[in-house]
Design a protein around this motif. Sequence first.
Motif, PDB file in Angstrom:
ATOM      1  N   THR A 132      22.458  49.999  18.496  1.00  0.00           N
ATOM      2  CA  THR A 132      23.144  50.252  19.642  1.00  0.00           C
ATOM      3  C   THR A 132      22.688  49.403  20.726  1.00  0.00           C
ATOM      4  OG1 THR A 132      21.520  51.992  20.357  1.00  0.00           O
ATOM      5  CG2 THR A 132      23.824  52.500  19.026  1.00  0.00           C
ATOM      6  N   LYS A 133      23.284  49.546  21.999  1.00  0.00           N
ATOM      7  CA  LYS A 133      23.026  48.676  23.252  1.00  0.00           C
ATOM      8  C   LYS A 133      21.529  48.706  23.582  1.00  0.00           C
ATOM      9  CE  LYS A 133      23.951  47.772  27.923  1.00  0.00           C
ATOM     10  NZ  LYS A 133      22.430  47.890  28.323  1.00  0.00           N
ATOM     11  N   ASP A 134      21.115  50.009  23.525  1.00  0.00           N
ATOM     12  CA  ASP A 134      19.488  49.996  23.929  1.00  0.00           C
ATOM     13  C   ASP A 134      18.392  50.217  22.651  1.00  0.00           C
ATOM     14  OD1 ASP A 134      19.848  49.375  26.449  1.00  0.00           O
ATOM     15  OD2 ASP A 134      20.677  51.362  27.118  1.00  0.00           O
ATOM     16  N   TYR A 135      19.028  50.232  21.600  1.00  0.00           N
ATOM     17  CA  TYR A 135      18.379  50.447  20.344  1.00  0.00           C
ATOM     18  C   TYR A 135      18.986  49.390  19.081  1.00  0.00           C
ATOM     19  CZ  TYR A 135      15.560  53.475  17.187  1.00  0.00           C
ATOM     20  OH  TYR A 135      14.698  53.874  16.289  1.00  0.00           O
ATOM     21  N   ALA A 136      18.423  48.212  19.473  1.00  0.00           N
ATOM     22  CA  ALA A 136      19.116  47.020  18.830  1.00  0.00           C
ATOM     23  C   ALA A 136      18.405  46.297  17.759  1.00  0.00           C
ATOM     24  CB  ALA A 136      19.558  46.198  19.740  1.00  0.00           C
ATOM     25  N   TYR A 137      18.620  45.607  16.757  1.00  0.00           N
ATOM     26  CA  TYR A 137      18.166  44.913  16.181  1.00  0.00           C
ATOM     27  C   TYR A 137      18.106  43.362  16.470  1.00  0.00           C
ATOM     28  CZ  TYR A 137      18.389  48.567  12.356  1.00  0.00           C
ATOM     29  OH  TYR A 137      18.412  49.886  11.807  1.00  0.00           O
ATOM     30  N   ALA A 138      16.852  42.748  16.160  1.00  0.00           N
ATOM     31  CA  ALA A 138      16.813  41.400  16.512  1.00  0.00           C
ATOM     32  C   ALA A 138      17.071  41.088  18.069  1.00  0.00           C
ATOM     33  CB  ALA A 138      17.738  40.619  15.510  1.00  0.00           C
ATOM     34  N   GLU A 139      17.045  41.851  18.933  1.00  0.00           N
ATOM     35  CA  GLU A 139      17.235  41.368  20.360  1.00  0.00           C
ATOM     36  C   GLU A 139      15.975  41.663  21.119  1.00  0.00           C
ATOM     37  OE1 GLU A 139      20.264  43.577  21.849  1.00  0.00           O
ATOM     38  OE2 GLU A 139      21.808  42.716  20.678  1.00  0.00           O
ATOM     39  N   ARG A 140      15.570  40.869  21.830  1.00  0.00           N
ATOM     40  CA  ARG A 140      14.529  41.219  22.875  1.00  0.00           C
ATOM     41  C   ARG A 140      15.035  42.076  24.018  1.00  0.00           C
ATOM     42  NH1 ARG A 140      11.745  36.621  25.515  1.00  0.00           N
ATOM     43  NH2 ARG A 140      13.911  35.784  25.923  1.00  0.00           N
ATOM     44  N   SER A 141      14.143  42.837  24.731  1.00  0.00           N
ATOM     45  CA  SER A 141      14.528  43.884  25.953  1.00  0.00           C
ATOM     46  C   SER A 141      15.215  43.229  26.811  1.00  0.00           C
ATOM     47  CB  SER A 141      13.664  44.858  26.164  1.00  0.00           C
ATOM     48  OG  SER A 141      12.812  43.976  27.367  1.00  0.00           O
TER      49      SER A 141
ATOM     50  N   GLY B   7       3.115  50.125  35.591  1.00  0.00           N
ATOM     51  CA  GLY B   7       2.777  51.370  35.876  1.00  0.00           C
ATOM     52  C   GLY B   7       4.002  52.353  35.375  1.00  0.00           C
ATOM     53  N   ASP B   8       5.024  51.659  34.930  1.00  0.00           N
ATOM     54  CA  ASP B   8       5.871  52.632  34.348  1.00  0.00           C
ATOM     55  C   ASP B   8       5.622  53.264  32.818  1.00  0.00           C
ATOM     56  OD1 ASP B   8       7.842  51.748  36.058  1.00  0.00           O
ATOM     57  OD2 ASP B   8       9.234  50.739  34.996  1.00  0.00           O
ATOM     58  N   GLU B   9       5.875  54.542  32.895  1.00  0.00           N
ATOM     59  CA  GLU B   9       5.264  55.252  31.701  1.00  0.00           C
ATOM     60  C   GLU B   9       5.980  54.667  30.336  1.00  0.00           C
ATOM     61  OE1 GLU B   9       5.138  59.746  29.872  1.00  0.00           O
ATOM     62  OE2 GLU B   9       5.782  59.449  31.947  1.00  0.00           O
ATOM     63  N   MET B  10       7.458  54.432  30.401  1.00  0.00           N
ATOM     64  CA  MET B  10       8.366  54.057  29.491  1.00  0.00           C
ATOM     65  C   MET B  10       8.282  52.534  29.312  1.00  0.00           C
ATOM     66  SD  MET B  10       8.407  56.927  28.265  1.00  0.00           S
ATOM     67  CE  MET B  10       9.457  56.719  26.724  1.00  0.00           C
ATOM     68  N   LEU B  11       8.062  52.226  28.168  1.00  0.00           N
ATOM     69  CA  LEU B  11       8.357  50.211  27.944  1.00  0.00           C
ATOM     70  C   LEU B  11       9.092  50.337  26.788  1.00  0.00           C
ATOM     71  CD1 LEU B  11       4.449  49.292  27.718  1.00  0.00           C
ATOM     72  CD2 LEU B  11       6.121  49.423  29.804  1.00  0.00           C
ATOM     73  N   PRO B  12       9.862  49.008  26.793  1.00  0.00           N
ATOM     74  CA  PRO B  12      10.471  48.646  25.392  1.00  0.00           C
ATOM     75  C   PRO B  12       9.557  48.569  24.551  1.00  0.00           C
ATOM     76  CG  PRO B  12      10.928  47.142  27.325  1.00  0.00           C
ATOM     77  CD  PRO B  12       9.675  47.976  27.837  1.00  0.00           C
ATOM     78  N   MET B  13       9.998  49.278  23.403  1.00  0.00           N
ATOM     79  CA  MET B  13       9.132  49.209  22.089  1.00  0.00           C
ATOM     80  C   MET B  13       9.611  48.835  21.022  1.00  0.00           C
ATOM     81  SD  MET B  13       6.450  51.196  23.127  1.00  0.00           S
ATOM     82  CE  MET B  13       5.703  51.253  21.717  1.00  0.00           C
ATOM     83  N   TYR B  14       9.149  48.092  20.158  1.00  0.00           N
ATOM     84  CA  TYR B  14       9.578  47.139  18.782  1.00  0.00           C
ATOM     85  C   TYR B  14       9.109  47.689  17.631  1.00  0.00           C
ATOM     86  CZ  TYR B  14      10.837  43.594  22.770  1.00  0.00           C
ATOM     87  OH  TYR B  14      11.423  43.058  23.604  1.00  0.00           O
ATOM     88  N   GLU B  15      10.301  48.455  16.808  1.00  0.00           N
ATOM     89  CA  GLU B  15       9.753  48.830  15.664  1.00  0.00           C
ATOM     90  C   GLU B  15      10.084  47.752  14.421  1.00  0.00           C
ATOM     91  OE1 GLU B  15      12.436  52.026  15.105  1.00  0.00           O
ATOM     92  OE2 GLU B  15      11.741  53.319  16.790  1.00  0.00           O
ATOM     93  N   PRO B  16       8.839  47.202  13.781  1.00  0.00           N
ATOM     94  CA  PRO B  16       9.211  45.999  12.815  1.00  0.00           C
ATOM     95  C   PRO B  16       9.785  46.497  11.812  1.00  0.00           C
ATOM     96  CG  PRO B  16       6.694  47.032  12.939  1.00  0.00           C
ATOM     97  CD  PRO B  16       7.420  47.727  14.036  1.00  0.00           C
ATOM     98  N   VAL B  17      10.687  45.583  11.269  1.00  0.00           N
ATOM     99  CA  VAL B  17      11.607  46.026   9.982  1.00  0.00           C
ATOM    100  C   VAL B  17      11.661  44.609   9.228  1.00  0.00           C
ATOM    101  CG1 VAL B  17      12.618  47.917  10.968  1.00  0.00           C
ATOM    102  CG2 VAL B  17      13.640  45.664  11.001  1.00  0.00           C
ATOM    103  N   VAL B  18      11.883  44.644   8.101  1.00  0.00           N
ATOM    104  CA  VAL B  18      12.321  43.483   7.236  1.00  0.00           C
ATOM    105  C   VAL B  18      13.522  43.906   6.571  1.00  0.00           C
ATOM    106  CG1 VAL B  18      11.643  42.147   5.173  1.00  0.00           C
ATOM    107  CG2 VAL B  18       9.841  42.891   6.696  1.00  0.00           C
ATOM    108  N   VAL B  19      14.631  42.800   6.693  1.00  0.00           N
ATOM    109  CA  VAL B  19      15.688  43.092   6.061  1.00  0.00           C
ATOM    110  C   VAL B  19      15.874  42.010   4.759  1.00  0.00           C
ATOM    111  CG1 VAL B  19      18.117  42.728   6.554  1.00  0.00           C
ATOM    112  CG2 VAL B  19      16.856  43.419   8.524  1.00  0.00           C
ATOM    113  N   ASP B  20      16.202  42.816   3.746  1.00  0.00           N
ATOM    114  CA  ASP B  20      16.519  42.024   2.623  1.00  0.00           C
ATOM    115  C   ASP B  20      18.004  41.596   2.573  1.00  0.00           C
ATOM    116  OD1 ASP B  20      17.321  41.643  -0.279  1.00  0.00           O
ATOM    117  OD2 ASP B  20      15.609  42.455  -0.856  1.00  0.00           O
ATOM    118  N   VAL B  21      18.329  40.304   2.679  1.00  0.00           N
ATOM    119  CA  VAL B  21      19.553  39.649   3.089  1.00  0.00           C
ATOM    120  C   VAL B  21      20.720  40.169   1.931  1.00  0.00           C
ATOM    121  CG1 VAL B  21      20.970  37.633   3.431  1.00  0.00           C
ATOM    122  CG2 VAL B  21      18.751  38.036   4.653  1.00  0.00           C
ATOM    123  N   ALA B  22      20.241  39.887   0.789  1.00  0.00           N
ATOM    124  CA  ALA B  22      20.992  39.787  -0.624  1.00  0.00           C
ATOM    125  C   ALA B  22      21.286  41.435  -0.796  1.00  0.00           C
ATOM    126  CB  ALA B  22      20.446  39.237  -1.721  1.00  0.00           C
TER     127      ALA B  22
END
Length: 719
Positions: free
Chosen positions: A234-243, A309-324
């Motif tokens: 989704t827009k704020d919970y996206a794959y392969a995008e930077r914040s 100083g913000d409590e909430m930061l962009p976080m990045y959950e690492p994943v591996v995508v098996d293409v086939a």
Amino acid sequence: MILRIFNQMSGKNRKMKFRVRMMSRKAQRTNVKILKVLFVLFVFGLFISSSFSGAANEFISPSTGQTGYAQAERFLPANATSSIFNASVDPHWITGTQSFWYLRNSRNGQEFVLVDIQNRSKAPAFNHTSLAADLSSATGEPVDPSHIPLSEITVTPEGLDGIEKIGFEAFNRSWQFTFNKTNAKLTEMPSPPQPEPGESLSPDGKLAAFVRDHNLWVRSTETGEKTQLTFNGTKDYAYAERSETVSHPVTLVRLNETAKPYAIWSPDSSRIATFRMDQRNVSEMHLLQYVPGNDTRSRPWSYRFATPGDEMLPMYEPVVVDVARKKIVAVQSTAQPEVSLMDTEDDVLQWWGDDGRTLYSLYAQRGEKALQLLQTDPVTGKTEMLLEEKGSTFVEASLDYASQPNIRILKSGDVIWFSEKDGYGHLYLYGPDGKEKNAITSGNWAVRLLLYVDENASQVYFLAGGREPGRDPYYRHLYRVSLDGSGLQLLTPEDADHNVVVDPSGTTFLDTYSTVELPPVSVIRNRNGSIIMNLETADIQNITDMGWKPPERFSVKALDGQTDLYGLLFKPTNFNASEMYPLVETVYPGPWTIVTAKSFPVDMAWVNKIFWRAQAVAELGFIVITLDGPGTPFRSKAFHDASYGCLGDAGGLTDHIKAIMELSENRPYMDLDRLGMFGHSAGGFMTAQALLNYPDFYKAGVASAGDYDSRFYGAFRKV
């Protein structure tokens, strides 16, 4: 101590008196509440109305008859760099050979040159006249042999044995030019796979990854078929995008550009390592564009932006995508907070092992006081930590901002690790158990780039600066050392900055070395550093015909009386030592990079543009100075740490004042009563800071797009 140093500096050019407030530490820390955009207008108005307004009328007209502004225009970056020829060698290596081609830009036009290192030969890659004639005949377009519009060039390995095959793009079509000593033939070919804007091509060229609606897709370059790989982005919970904190979303929309996936392909093109970026809880930033395009109504922009100083930061959950299999494998490690290593379009936090069976990554804590090296099984997602380093300030993997880490995992399982734990950036050898075996390099100098590891010979090749006595510590030199730390050898003896590229086999090095006085020289060296081929020497005749002379390199002591600071002093081409010249200091306080060029400025790199703009301003009747103070990179850790947690002190403004006063001691042409400053971004902040804190010294300035309040930096910055 500081007051005593300044009181000892007296001279006929220095008429102003410094108040105690000027040198106090408290005065260095500018009140952010008064650093508002209105001060930019004030600074600019001061610049226009001050004594600087008459400076352009005081220069002596060049003997060529050029007016000051016309002469200055000739030295603007685009004009100056286009007047330099044979300045660089950008190698395009030919698979399976010790050969490469490069484009030679000479004063007579462009020439494609083929270099065969094994046979020590350099020659035109093809008959330019023949190809131009054939291409013109096939397309009906005029083609100049000295400016053939080729792109996407490939040379087949068999071309080195008598018959050459050159593939290329021209006039939006694909071609192959086949020739030998007696015959030549041009044939139109099917277009090879090419990525479209916003795509990342797989190593085998068959697939192109891209992001659509915040999910990861791939496109077959052969059939054009598009396949969705992830489905719940989704827009704020996206794959392969930077914040949106680092990706400049407003600029992307305004320029109608598409960012490439923040991801890396495995060597066999079967998997993609990426992140699922989560900015759902990051606060919004609101901007107002007063005149959007041709519209007369203002336009608001909103996007998510994390600040220090913000409590909430962009976080990045690492994943591996098996293409086939279109399968997402969650990497079993903590989500990565956004850090400075992510302030780049390239994913430098992750890399694949050579066989594609292992994914390696770095995990950096917020504040970057700890760095972990992780190893992941891409099939299961199982992850283990190989080693970790902690520090009281930032722990870096390289001295170059947001660049590839100086880390290698060897076939034995040993790890070459970069660390500043002894006070300088050095290489260390760790075992598979995460325990240190030995230091590979050591001393009061810094490793800049880990180039190549010869595991068979247990030797490491790297660039470093500051080791050679009496030389500029920013100059990069090529060295070789054994993995056990023995046998350190300098391979580039010239007193210059060396930009070195290693060939794919690791047997030779392409070295282009230069200084601001010495135009670039490009050579091929063997593993022992001996020059085995001379390729190019830059032609700067057009520049010198304009009357240009290199700026003066200088070094001065910092306020501590021990640390050397380095800079450049630019003079107009019509310089007259009996005249008095107003001064302009061009600044960038860091801490990401430096403002003073070290190699000859032949292209439009950031520091090179600063160099030529300084010369252009000098042509208007000024002395222009650049200087790199404490808080900037590429020196000791203590030197860089001066800006950690106190970004407003980066660059050492009082060090700059001392340096200018010291320089004027034996340069009576420097008029300190007419001293100004210019800076952009962080340099804009420093300019406003100088005018507000030290108005008795800096009389005028222009602050361009200044970062006047560090609280509005991205949270990934170490402020």
